[in-house]
Design a protein around this motif. Sequence first.
Motif, PDB file in Angstrom:
ATOM      1  N   GLY A  90       0.783  -1.231   0.000  1.00 49.74           N
ATOM      2  CA  GLY A  90       0.000   0.000   0.000  1.00 49.74           C
ATOM      3  C   GLY A  90       0.811   1.275   0.000  1.00 49.74           C
ATOM      4  N   GLY A  91       1.918   1.323   0.742  1.00 51.74           N
ATOM      5  CA  GLY A  91       2.706   2.542   0.857  1.00 51.74           C
ATOM      6  C   GLY A  91       3.165   3.110  -0.474  1.00 51.74           C
ATOM      7  N   PRO A  92       3.707   2.294  -1.377  1.00 53.44           N
ATOM      8  CA  PRO A  92       4.144   2.826  -2.667  1.00 53.44           C
ATOM      9  C   PRO A  92       3.014   3.417  -3.503  1.00 53.44           C
ATOM     10  N   VAL A  93       1.775   2.961  -3.293  1.00 50.60           N
ATOM     11  CA  VAL A  93       0.645   3.547  -4.011  1.00 50.60           C
ATOM     12  C   VAL A  93       0.495   5.009  -3.600  1.00 50.60           C
ATOM     13  N   VAL A  94       0.519   5.259  -2.288  1.00 50.21           N
ATOM     14  CA  VAL A  94       0.418   6.629  -1.789  1.00 50.21           C
ATOM     15  C   VAL A  94       1.612   7.453  -2.267  1.00 50.21           C
ATOM     16  N   ALA A  95       2.814   6.880  -2.204  1.00 50.34           N
ATOM     17  CA  ALA A  95       4.013   7.606  -2.626  1.00 50.34           C
ATOM     18  C   ALA A  95       3.916   8.004  -4.091  1.00 50.34           C
ATOM     19  N   LYS A  96       3.498   7.092  -4.939  1.00 46.62           N
ATOM     20  CA  LYS A  96       3.381   7.383  -6.370  1.00 46.62           C
ATOM     21  C   LYS A  96       2.333   8.438  -6.636  1.00 46.62           C
ATOM     22  N   GLU A  97       1.151   8.292  -6.033  1.00 50.80           N
ATOM     23  CA  GLU A  97       0.055   9.221  -6.319  1.00 50.80           C
ATOM     24  C   GLU A  97       0.411  10.641  -5.885  1.00 50.80           C
ATOM     25  N   LEU A  98       1.049  10.793  -4.732  1.00 50.09           N
ATOM     26  CA  LEU A  98       1.361  12.130  -4.234  1.00 50.09           C
ATOM     27  C   LEU A  98       2.610  12.708  -4.898  1.00 50.09           C
TER      28      LEU A  98
ATOM     29  N   VAL B 132      11.627  -3.778  -0.237  1.00 55.19           N
ATOM     30  CA  VAL B 132      10.792  -2.999  -1.142  1.00 55.19           C
ATOM     31  C   VAL B 132       9.887  -3.942  -1.939  1.00 55.19           C
ATOM     32  N   GLY B 133       8.604  -3.683  -1.875  1.00 54.10           N
ATOM     33  CA  GLY B 133       7.621  -4.572  -2.475  1.00 54.10           C
ATOM     34  C   GLY B 133       6.850  -5.351  -1.431  1.00 54.10           C
ATOM     35  N   GLY B 134       7.415  -5.461  -0.213  1.00 56.06           N
ATOM     36  CA  GLY B 134       6.713  -6.187   0.842  1.00 56.06           C
ATOM     37  C   GLY B 134       6.306  -7.577   0.393  1.00 56.06           C
ATOM     38  N   THR B 135       5.155  -8.032   0.868  1.00 51.21           N
ATOM     39  CA  THR B 135       4.720  -9.379   0.515  1.00 51.21           C
ATOM     40  C   THR B 135       4.244  -9.492  -0.923  1.00 51.21           C
ATOM     41  N   THR B 136       4.130  -8.377  -1.654  1.00 50.41           N
ATOM     42  CA  THR B 136       3.822  -8.511  -3.080  1.00 50.41           C
ATOM     43  C   THR B 136       5.001  -9.130  -3.825  1.00 50.41           C
ATOM     44  N   GLN B 137       6.189  -9.153  -3.201  1.00 53.26           N
ATOM     45  CA  GLN B 137       7.329  -9.805  -3.853  1.00 53.26           C
ATOM     46  C   GLN B 137       7.095 -11.304  -4.010  1.00 53.26           C
ATOM     47  N   HIS B 138       6.376 -11.904  -3.053  1.00 51.99           N
ATOM     48  CA  HIS B 138       6.156 -13.350  -3.177  1.00 51.99           C
ATOM     49  C   HIS B 138       4.683 -13.721  -3.328  1.00 51.99           C
ATOM     50  N   TYR B 139       3.802 -12.712  -3.542  1.00 53.22           N
ATOM     51  CA  TYR B 139       2.407 -13.071  -3.788  1.00 53.22           C
ATOM     52  C   TYR B 139       2.245 -13.539  -5.234  1.00 53.22           C
ATOM     53  N   PHE B 140       1.109 -14.153  -5.527  1.00 50.35           N
ATOM     54  CA  PHE B 140       0.871 -14.683  -6.867  1.00 50.35           C
ATOM     55  C   PHE B 140       0.103 -13.693  -7.740  1.00 50.35           C
TER      56      PHE B 140
ATOM     57  N   TYR C  20      -2.114   9.032   8.483  1.00 52.45           N
ATOM     58  CA  TYR C  20      -2.985   8.168   7.696  1.00 52.45           C
ATOM     59  C   TYR C  20      -2.358   6.777   7.582  1.00 52.45           C
ATOM     60  N   VAL C  21      -3.175   5.762   7.418  1.00 52.38           N
ATOM     61  CA  VAL C  21      -2.701   4.387   7.291  1.00 52.38           C
ATOM     62  C   VAL C  21      -3.165   3.847   5.945  1.00 52.38           C
TER      63      VAL C  21
ATOM     64  N   THR D  26      -7.614  -4.563  -3.034  1.00 50.53           N
ATOM     65  CA  THR D  26      -8.451  -3.674  -2.230  1.00 50.53           C
ATOM     66  C   THR D  26      -7.586  -2.728  -1.411  1.00 50.53           C
ATOM     67  N   THR D  27      -6.493  -3.231  -0.852  1.00 52.50           N
ATOM     68  CA  THR D  27      -5.569  -2.364  -0.122  1.00 52.50           C
ATOM     69  C   THR D  27      -5.045  -1.258  -1.016  1.00 52.50           C
ATOM     70  N   GLN D  28      -4.704  -1.607  -2.246  1.00 56.54           N
ATOM     71  CA  GLN D  28      -4.137  -0.612  -3.152  1.00 56.54           C
ATOM     72  C   GLN D  28      -5.190   0.387  -3.621  1.00 56.54           C
ATOM     73  N   ALA D  29      -6.416  -0.086  -3.860  1.00 58.42           N
ATOM     74  CA  ALA D  29      -7.492   0.841  -4.221  1.00 58.42           C
ATOM     75  C   ALA D  29      -7.787   1.781  -3.053  1.00 58.42           C
ATOM     76  N   LEU D  30      -7.812   1.224  -1.846  1.00 61.15           N
ATOM     77  CA  LEU D  30      -8.041   2.041  -0.658  1.00 61.15           C
ATOM     78  C   LEU D  30      -6.893   3.026  -0.462  1.00 61.15           C
ATOM     79  N   ALA D  31      -5.649   2.590  -0.766  1.00 60.38           N
ATOM     80  CA  ALA D  31      -4.494   3.477  -0.644  1.00 60.38           C
ATOM     81  C   ALA D  31      -4.570   4.624  -1.648  1.00 60.38           C
ATOM     82  N   ALA D  32      -5.039   4.322  -2.867  1.00 60.79           N
ATOM     83  CA  ALA D  32      -5.209   5.391  -3.854  1.00 60.79           C
ATOM     84  C   ALA D  32      -6.255   6.396  -3.371  1.00 60.79           C
ATOM     85  N   ARG D  33      -7.333   5.887  -2.781  1.00 59.14           N
ATOM     86  CA  ARG D  33      -8.372   6.758  -2.219  1.00 59.14           C
ATOM     87  C   ARG D  33      -7.801   7.603  -1.081  1.00 59.14           C
ATOM     88  N   THR D  34      -6.982   6.968  -0.223  1.00 59.22           N
ATOM     89  CA  THR D  34      -6.371   7.690   0.894  1.00 59.22           C
ATOM     90  C   THR D  34      -5.429   8.774   0.395  1.00 59.22           C
TER      91      THR D  34
END
Length: 403
Positions: A12-20, A86-94, A339-340, A358-366
């Motif tokens: 989620g964090g990189p979504v906020v970083a990119k958008e801002l 960097v990437g968190g658990t998205t590094q090993h998610y499917f 903000y979280v 959903t986390t990333q969509a919520l992060a974009a909204r945040t």
Amino acid sequence: MRDVIVVGAGGGGPVVAKELAERGLDVLLLEAGPRHAHPREEWTHYENDANHPLTGFFRFGPADRAKSAWFRETPQSSFVMQLSGVGGTTQHYFANSPRAYPGAFSGYSGPDAGAYDTRHRFPFPYAELVPYYEWVEATLPVQTAAMGTKEEVYFQGCETLGIPVQTALTTTGDSYRPQQNAILQPGGHAGRTADPRLLIFPRSTGCTFCGHCSQGCMQPVRAPRNQFAKRSTDNSYVPMALTADVWSPGGRAAELITDAFVTRIHTEAGAATGVTWRNREFLARKATALLRGAGARTVLRVDMFPVPLHVQSSLRTGLDPRTSVLDADCRSRAVDRLYVADNSALANSLGGPNPTLTTQALAARTAERVFTRVFGGDPWVRTGAPVVSTDLRVSRRLAELGL
């Protein structure tokens, strides 16, 4: 002073970083774990080398693998499939990226409404999050997974049971469907050959079907980082944040600092003002010095690993202050301007699907809420057009930066 400090470069964090950063704010992105800037030099496709909880390059620990993993205390005997970097658990998610079920949100009145977590519904209706789903799905991008023989056989089995096919992204009932994945579709020779000489960018693009998603994605060979097949945030949102000055008019490149474990959030007059970070090895050295000062001749360090998947909702958003830490904007009720934007902000288990999208969509909204309410900017998701994370301007800038 920075405009925004984002703690954690996971899902989620990189979504906020990119958008801002795209909107020109001065963004600092902190990550406790390693950068993994050169995966072909640092990674292998061996499962144990990647995911061993104490020595793997995806362990919960510092960048230097010669050092011990970090200790993580859990209230029960379990193994938390969690990692740093960097990437968190998205590094090993499917990269499975289904949307949450509408029943997980406020205002849902379908016949199955009672089947969901009615005490902790999201504090806004499903329809409000749809534009942010669409924004993230276009940015990553999220696409329907490539279908093969095994999928066709499985779908035939569903049809014999009379299960209907789902053709929309929103789930409205029992059905089967091709999986929505944050993985680039195979192109060129990808998916058509096992010849490694042909599975090289740009002769091959997107997924090469190597089968090593949980060991991190570095395919195709020679592809720019933002063209790697799996859209983990180290391959998508982080490259966009670091290059926002070249692909976004008025954008400002975010700064990423790794091996920066945040230990304290500073506040003043009830508002967040900054953070303190340090390497966790500092604590280990201090503990060792203390024990030696007490007379110990030998100090043995034992890092017991903690594995539940999809750790979430520990700082849930909600309408009721008695049952939620965050308000409907994912803002702390206790600390202003805090903000979280990671899995912990999710109000509930979404009805069962994988949580990252959903986390990333919520992060974009945040991120949009932060920009409009803290910095007085205008919202963009409903009126703008997202830049896809595979944009060639990002690729060229990454090459210039040696990333």
